[in-house]
Scaffold this active site. Structure first.
Site, short mmCIF file in Angstrom:
data_model
loop_
_atom_site.label_atom_id
_atom_site.label_comp_id
_atom_site.label_asym_id
_atom_site.label_seq_id
_atom_site.Cartn_x
_atom_site.Cartn_y
_atom_site.Cartn_z
N CYS A 2 -0.76 -1.85 2.66
CA CYS A 2 -1.71 -0.71 2.76
C CYS A 2 -2.90 -0.56 3.46
O CYS A 2 -3.95 -1.92 3.54
CB CYS A 2 -1.43 0.79 1.65
SG CYS A 2 -0.25 0.81 0.93
N1 GLN Z 1 3.17 -2.31 -2.80
C1 GLN Z 1 2.61 -0.73 -2.52
C2 GLN Z 1 3.26 0.32 -2.35
O1 GLN Z 1 4.36 0.58 -1.83
C3 GLN Z 1 1.76 -0.42 -1.92
C4 GLN Z 1 1.66 -0.36 -0.76
C5 GLN Z 1 0.54 -1.14 0.48
O2 GLN Z 1 -0.26 -2.00 0.14
N2 GLN Z 1 1.86 -1.99 1.63
O3 GLN Z 1 3.70 1.83 -2.37
#
Ligand code: GLN
Length: 249
Positions: A2
């Site tokens: 994210c």
């Molecule tokens: N692992 C977390 C989620 O799936 C954050 C996602 C990310 O940073 N890509 O919500």
């Protein structure tokens, strides 16, 4: 992974923080520039939290940020001196739903996790065992980020924010050494950000501090933040310290 950003400064439009700059958070949702192998786009929803006096308010949507007209009409109507926003790329196997979108909030705090805990959920089982049953029942979504938010809230009951984040990073890395742990936490007055195995930059202007996964424009004053560091910011300054520098509980 994210993308997220945090803002502290003079009162500004909440919505425009999402769209401001040639590499705005909204643009980073479909054309991020520094994902470091962690996915390609951030289309699994978005969220924004801001403070209205002492109360934290939020808006989240599990659809791609570019599909939501509220970003251009309703959200610019709200103004705040403190904002956290995130666009999500769900980690494989984790649900795409509103409750999994950061920022996670309670009456005072807002939190975002940009990254992944490898080996989840086994690698966070020990940490999780310290959370009370009542806190565990408050888990917003079955994701690593949501679980870390519940653990962090537990830690914040006895530790100051810096110590709580240092403890969280150190304990997750102990079981998942390659975990990507870029956290963003604020109570609306101060902002705390970690850079662990992922990109982070800070821009300080005369009247604000912005912390972001990627610079949102080509301002030469963006400062790249070293890996395994903790940023502590107010509206007028920020400090950076190494995560392994200080003793933690
Ligand atoms: N692992 C977390 C989620 O799936 C954050 C996602 C990310 O940073 N890509 O919500």
């Amino acid at each position: 992974m994210c993308r997220h950003l945090g803002y502290l400064g003079s009162s500004t439009s909440v919505g425009s923080l999402l769209t401001r700059g040639t590499n705005s958070l909204r643009n980073q949702s479909f054309a991020p520039t520094d994902m470091r192998g962690g996915g390609t786009i951030n289309a699994d929803g978005f969220g924004v939290a801001w403070w209205d006096e002492q109360t934290v308010r939020s808006y989240r949507n599990p659809m791609p940020i570019w599909t939501d007209p509220a970003v251009d009409d309703a959200l610019p109507q709200s103004k705040s001196t403190s904002v956290i926003a995130a666009v999500r790329s769900a980690t494989v196997g984790m649900p795409v739903e509103r409750s999994a979108c950061a920022p996670f909030t309670d009456e005072r705090w807002a939190f975002s996790h940009n990254g992944v805990v490898f080996g989840w959920p086994d690698t966070v089982a020990d940490l999780w065992s310290r959370v009370s049953p009542v806190d565990a029942l408050m888990l917003p979504a079955p994701t690593d980020a949501a679980a870390l938010w519940i653990v962090l809230r537990h830690l914040l009951r006895t530790l100051d924010p810096e110590s709580a984040l240092r403890t969280l990073v150190s304990e997750v890395l102990a079981t998942s050494p390659k975990a990507r742990l870029n956290f963003l936490l604020s109570d609306g007055t101060s902002m705390y950000a970690t850079a662990v195995h992922h990109s982070l930059s800070v821009l300080q202007t005369e009247d604000s501090v912005m912390i972001a996964s990627e610079p949102t424009d080509d301002d030469p004053d963006w400062t790249p933040i070293d890996d395994r560091t903790l940023v502590v910011a107010t509206a007028s300054e920020f400090t950076v310290s190494h995560l392994d520098e200080q003793e933690h509980t």
